[in-house]
Design a protein around this motif. Sequence first.
Motif, PDB file in Angstrom:
ATOM      1  N   VAL A  30       0.780  -1.131  -0.045  1.00 26.84           N
ATOM      2  CA  VAL A  30      -0.141  -0.078   0.085  1.00 26.84           C
ATOM      3  C   VAL A  30       0.748   1.214   0.003  1.00 26.84           C
ATOM      4  CG1 VAL A  30      -1.948   1.204   1.220  1.00 26.84           C
ATOM      5  CG2 VAL A  30      -1.563  -1.562   1.375  1.00 26.84           C
ATOM      6  N   ALA A  54      -1.862  -1.563  -4.022  1.00 25.51           N
ATOM      7  CA  ALA A  54      -2.954  -0.579  -3.532  1.00 25.51           C
ATOM      8  C   ALA A  54      -2.730   0.906  -3.465  1.00 25.51           C
ATOM      9  CB  ALA A  54      -3.471  -1.131  -2.161  1.00 25.51           C
ATOM     10  N   ALA A  60      -6.683  -0.734  -0.517  1.00 24.93           N
ATOM     11  CA  ALA A  60      -6.258  -1.552   0.632  1.00 24.93           C
ATOM     12  C   ALA A  60      -7.102  -2.420   1.357  1.00 24.93           C
ATOM     13  CB  ALA A  60      -5.079  -0.854   1.394  1.00 24.93           C
ATOM     14  N   LEU A  74       2.786  -1.163   4.415  1.00 30.11           N
ATOM     15  CA  LEU A  74       1.723  -0.073   4.495  1.00 30.11           C
ATOM     16  C   LEU A  74       2.402   1.344   4.508  1.00 30.11           C
ATOM     17  CD1 LEU A  74      -1.065   0.835   4.725  1.00 30.11           C
ATOM     18  CD2 LEU A  74      -1.213   0.409   7.351  1.00 30.11           C
TER      19      LEU A  74
END
Length: 416
Positions: A30, A54, A60, A74
């Motif tokens: 992400v 994502a 995500a 992330l």
Amino acid sequence: MEAEGRREQAREQNQAQQAPEQVRGDILVVEDTPASLQLLSKLLTDAGYRVREAPNGELALWSAQAQAPELVLLDIRMPGIDGYEVCSRLKQMPGLDEVPVIFLSAHSDTDDKLRGFQVGGVDFISKPFHFEEVNARVMAHLKIRRLQQQLAAQNDQLQRESRQRLAEIAHMNRNASASVYCAALVHELNQPLAAIMSNAEAAELFLQMTPPALDDVEEILGDIRRDDRRASELIQRMRELLKKSDPVAQRLDLNEAVAQVIALLGSEARMRRVLLQAEPAPAPLMVSADPVQLQQILINLVLNGMDAMGASPQGIGAADGGCGKPRQVVLRAGLRGDGMAEVLVRDHGCGFGANQERLFESFFTTKAHGMGLGLSIAAAIVQAHGGRIWADNNPDGGATVGFALPSAPAAAGGQP
């Protein structure tokens, strides 16, 4: 050269065919910066990982819900939903709450890291990142996660095996006590069978009358059916107690369970000149338990109480010559202050003495001919039902063994 080229082509095709089996992990990346997202995805893919991309927090969450990844890389600073919020929501979703999340951020101050750990992150990688570090951390957390899953699976297997062993040992214990149950059954069956015989003889006499007394015969047939049902219920109760089956939890009333055990052991108590007394709770005490195992707990505790009072005197409930106390076992059911339902089994024997701490150990017994399994099996069954069991010496002599089980939630429609 042409042959060498064909060998190289075949090697590449073979590697391509084996690639799906060599995927090292399913990773969701992400990252809101397209260049960083593409670079990290390519490096991970080249390293053998299956990668999903994502560009923002919303996508995500959608991607993770569609198919759970093994690990999430992330970014923290993103428009809309930031990385902290994405991680917090993932940890609230069943099936995604255990997925490891590694944060990526250009900010590496302590407050950022602490906040990341507070919302459920497992690691933190600072930008600009070195892929060797990313790969090493990803590999480490994937290994940890897989080991956790293996441990959880093994723990589930051990719990299943433990429940199975407990059921087998409990069944052996029931069989070991079968002589007591059978003696009780024979004694209890004598009454309805004798009544059936007596009623049948009376009906035969009424039928020989002129004219036959059919109204009296009809009433007698009703009595015979009643006694037949009673005998059938006694046999069925014994079959359920001795059969070997997997435990099945049901909503049960402890008051009724106590009454059933007193009925089952009534003749055994009379033969031992012991008075069994029930003190039920004023309202139903609903618990979730296996009926056969719950009955076994109560039977074991009552038999232990009767054993503690030794040989029979002349009259039921009379004072025991050894301890000078009435020969009585009292089963009291009630609701505890913590909301659990309990049963206390109190006897008037000579107490546990100095052996109280070892009472629930397997094969420990103070009886000359005991196996040392009754209380330990009762304790194991109670604990398997999420309850607790204890034993105390009474201030005025004798002993009390009690157990408590979680109360069952109210049934649908408000029924007890």
